[in-house]
Design a protein around this motif. Structure first.
Motif, PDB file in Angstrom:
ATOM      1  N   ASN A 134      14.877   1.834  -3.098  1.00  0.00           N
ATOM      2  CA  ASN A 134      15.244   2.511  -1.862  1.00  0.00           C
ATOM      3  C   ASN A 134      14.404   1.898  -0.755  1.00  0.00           C
ATOM      4  O   ASN A 134      13.279   1.469  -1.005  1.00  0.00           O
ATOM      5  CB  ASN A 134      14.976   4.012  -1.983  1.00  0.00           C
ATOM      6  N   SER A 135      14.925   1.849   0.432  1.00  0.00           N
ATOM      7  CA  SER A 135      14.133   1.351   1.549  1.00  0.00           C
ATOM      8  C   SER A 135      14.451   2.153   2.790  1.00  0.00           C
ATOM      9  O   SER A 135      15.456   2.855   2.862  1.00  0.00           O
ATOM     10  CB  SER A 135      14.387  -0.138   1.782  1.00  0.00           C
ATOM     11  N   CYS A 136      13.584   2.027   3.761  1.00  0.00           N
ATOM     12  CA  CYS A 136      13.699   2.779   4.999  1.00  0.00           C
ATOM     13  C   CYS A 136      14.341   1.890   6.063  1.00  0.00           C
ATOM     14  O   CYS A 136      14.320   0.661   5.946  1.00  0.00           O
ATOM     15  CB  CYS A 136      12.303   3.208   5.424  1.00  0.00           C
ATOM     16  N   GLY A 137      14.836   2.473   7.098  1.00  0.00           N
ATOM     17  CA  GLY A 137      15.449   1.726   8.185  1.00  0.00           C
ATOM     18  C   GLY A 137      14.501   0.795   8.907  1.00  0.00           C
ATOM     19  O   GLY A 137      14.926  -0.170   9.527  1.00  0.00           O
ATOM     20  N   CYS A 138      13.193   1.045   8.794  1.00  0.00           N
ATOM     21  CA  CYS A 138      12.215   0.197   9.474  1.00  0.00           C
ATOM     22  C   CYS A 138      12.116  -1.186   8.832  1.00  0.00           C
ATOM     23  O   CYS A 138      11.652  -2.132   9.446  1.00  0.00           O
ATOM     24  CB  CYS A 138      10.841   0.861   9.490  1.00  0.00           C
ATOM     25  N   GLY A 139      12.525  -1.299   7.564  1.00  0.00           N
ATOM     26  CA  GLY A 139      12.502  -2.579   6.880  1.00  0.00           C
ATOM     27  C   GLY A 139      11.208  -2.922   6.184  1.00  0.00           C
ATOM     28  O   GLY A 139      11.127  -3.917   5.481  1.00  0.00           O
ATOM     29  N   THR A 140      10.169  -2.120   6.373  1.00  0.00           N
ATOM     30  CA  THR A 140       8.891  -2.425   5.732  1.00  0.00           C
ATOM     31  C   THR A 140       8.442  -1.365   4.738  1.00  0.00           C
ATOM     32  O   THR A 140       7.440  -1.527   4.073  1.00  0.00           O
ATOM     33  CB  THR A 140       7.763  -2.616   6.774  1.00  0.00           C
TER      34      THR A 140
ATOM     35  N   LYS B 215       0.849  -1.192   0.000  1.00  0.00           N
ATOM     36  CA  LYS B 215       0.000   0.000   0.000  1.00  0.00           C
ATOM     37  C   LYS B 215       0.880   1.235   0.000  1.00  0.00           C
ATOM     38  O   LYS B 215       2.053   1.176   0.385  1.00  0.00           O
ATOM     39  CB  LYS B 215      -0.963  -0.002   1.184  1.00  0.00           C
ATOM     40  N   GLY B 216       0.325   2.327  -0.453  1.00  0.00           N
ATOM     41  CA  GLY B 216       1.043   3.589  -0.435  1.00  0.00           C
ATOM     42  C   GLY B 216       1.217   4.063   0.982  1.00  0.00           C
ATOM     43  O   GLY B 216       0.327   3.901   1.811  1.00  0.00           O
ATOM     44  N   GLY B 217       2.372   4.629   1.256  1.00  0.00           N
ATOM     45  CA  GLY B 217       2.616   5.142   2.602  1.00  0.00           C
ATOM     46  C   GLY B 217       4.018   4.814   3.057  1.00  0.00           C
ATOM     47  O   GLY B 217       4.868   4.375   2.282  1.00  0.00           O
ATOM     48  N   GLY B 218       4.252   4.991   4.312  1.00  0.00           N
ATOM     49  CA  GLY B 218       5.584   4.755   4.848  1.00  0.00           C
ATOM     50  C   GLY B 218       6.521   5.872   4.449  1.00  0.00           C
ATOM     51  O   GLY B 218       6.195   6.737   3.638  1.00  0.00           O
ATOM     52  N   CYS B 219       7.702   5.860   4.974  1.00  0.00           N
ATOM     53  CA  CYS B 219       8.634   6.959   4.718  1.00  0.00           C
ATOM     54  C   CYS B 219       9.327   6.864   3.360  1.00  0.00           C
ATOM     55  O   CYS B 219       9.930   7.832   2.922  1.00  0.00           O
ATOM     56  CB  CYS B 219       9.660   7.052   5.837  1.00  0.00           C
ATOM     57  N   ALA B 220       9.202   5.730   2.650  1.00  0.00           N
ATOM     58  CA  ALA B 220       9.847   5.603   1.345  1.00  0.00           C
ATOM     59  C   ALA B 220       8.844   5.584   0.182  1.00  0.00           C
ATOM     60  O   ALA B 220       9.244   5.524  -0.964  1.00  0.00           O
ATOM     61  CB  ALA B 220      10.720   4.344   1.303  1.00  0.00           C
ATOM     62  N   GLY B 221       7.555   5.605   0.472  1.00  0.00           N
ATOM     63  CA  GLY B 221       6.546   5.667  -0.589  1.00  0.00           C
ATOM     64  C   GLY B 221       5.567   4.509  -0.609  1.00  0.00           C
ATOM     65  O   GLY B 221       4.391   4.677  -0.888  1.00  0.00           O
ATOM     66  N   PHE B 222       6.047   3.299  -0.328  1.00  0.00           N
ATOM     67  CA  PHE B 222       5.196   2.111  -0.244  1.00  0.00           C
ATOM     68  C   PHE B 222       5.542   1.365   1.032  1.00  0.00           C
ATOM     69  O   PHE B 222       6.643   1.501   1.564  1.00  0.00           O
ATOM     70  CB  PHE B 222       5.437   1.165  -1.431  1.00  0.00           C
ATOM     71  N   GLU B 223       4.590   0.547   1.489  1.00  0.00           N
ATOM     72  CA  GLU B 223       4.881  -0.306   2.630  1.00  0.00           C
ATOM     73  C   GLU B 223       4.141  -1.623   2.496  1.00  0.00           C
ATOM     74  O   GLU B 223       3.108  -1.712   1.835  1.00  0.00           O
ATOM     75  CB  GLU B 223       4.543   0.385   3.949  1.00  0.00           C
ATOM     76  N   TYR B 224       4.705  -2.644   3.111  1.00  0.00           N
ATOM     77  CA  TYR B 224       4.071  -3.957   3.121  1.00  0.00           C
ATOM     78  C   TYR B 224       2.953  -3.936   4.150  1.00  0.00           C
ATOM     79  O   TYR B 224       3.063  -3.310   5.190  1.00  0.00           O
ATOM     80  CB  TYR B 224       5.094  -5.040   3.473  1.00  0.00           C
ATOM     81  N   ASP B 225       1.882  -4.642   3.837  1.00  0.00           N
ATOM     82  CA  ASP B 225       0.715  -4.678   4.714  1.00  0.00           C
ATOM     83  C   ASP B 225       0.321  -6.137   4.926  1.00  0.00           C
ATOM     84  O   ASP B 225       0.190  -6.899   3.960  1.00  0.00           O
ATOM     85  CB  ASP B 225      -0.432  -3.888   4.062  1.00  0.00           C
ATOM     86  N   TRP B 226       0.127  -6.524   6.164  1.00  0.00           N
ATOM     87  CA  TRP B 226      -0.218  -7.892   6.528  1.00  0.00           C
ATOM     88  C   TRP B 226      -1.655  -7.978   7.017  1.00  0.00           C
ATOM     89  O   TRP B 226      -2.083  -7.138   7.801  1.00  0.00           O
ATOM     90  CB  TRP B 226       0.681  -8.377   7.667  1.00  0.00           C
ATOM     91  N   THR B 227      -2.371  -8.999   6.581  1.00  0.00           N
ATOM     92  CA  THR B 227      -3.703  -9.320   7.105  1.00  0.00           C
ATOM     93  C   THR B 227      -3.859 -10.833   7.103  1.00  0.00           C
ATOM     94  O   THR B 227      -3.019 -11.560   6.572  1.00  0.00           O
ATOM     95  CB  THR B 227      -4.833  -8.687   6.257  1.00  0.00           C
ATOM     96  N   PHE B 228      -4.953 -11.297   7.667  1.00  0.00           N
ATOM     97  CA  PHE B 228      -5.286 -12.714   7.656  1.00  0.00           C
ATOM     98  C   PHE B 228      -6.498 -12.940   6.780  1.00  0.00           C
ATOM     99  O   PHE B 228      -7.349 -12.053   6.645  1.00  0.00           O
ATOM    100  CB  PHE B 228      -5.601 -13.222   9.070  1.00  0.00           C
TER     101      PHE B 228
END
Length: 106
Positions: free
Chosen positions: A94-100, A29-42
């Motif tokens: 590019n990635s952020c220090g958070c890893g996600t 999904k869009g977001g996070g400090c680098a532009g995209f982030e991984y999102d987990w659901t069940f």
């Protein structure tokens, strides 16, 4: 599409059993400090559609996110001060220090 390490598979199994769900879904999904982030659901069985890729009978990924994860290796690292999924994603420019959080060069 995505390679899962044995540690990742083991942890995904633990998560589905603990939460009484059939699958874990990984999305982007869009977001996070680098532009995209991984999102987990069940998901349960009814959440699995023909648009999904099913890996190791555990992980669902919607085909619309293939571009963002093509060639990625998903690992799970357990350490004394914290454990986490680790994304080795060749699509990430590019990635952020958070890893996600990550960016994709288009």
């Amino acid at each position: 599409m995505i390679e899962l390490t044995e540690n990742a598979i083991t942890h995904l199994k633990t998560l589905t059993e603990k939460n009484k769900k059939n699958y874990v879904r990984l999305s982007v999904k869009g977001g996070g400090c680098a532009g995209f982030e991984y999102d987990w659901t069940f998901e349960d069985e009814e959440g699995y559609t023909r648009d999904d890729v099913l890996l190791e009978d555990l992980l669902l990924i919607d085909r619309m996110f293939e571009f963002y994860m093509l060639g990625m290796t998903l690992d799970y690292k357990e350490e004394i001060f914290g454990s986490q999924f680790v994304f080795d994603n060749p699509q990430a420019s590019n990635s952020c220090g958070c890893g996600t959080s990550f960016a994709v060069q288009q």
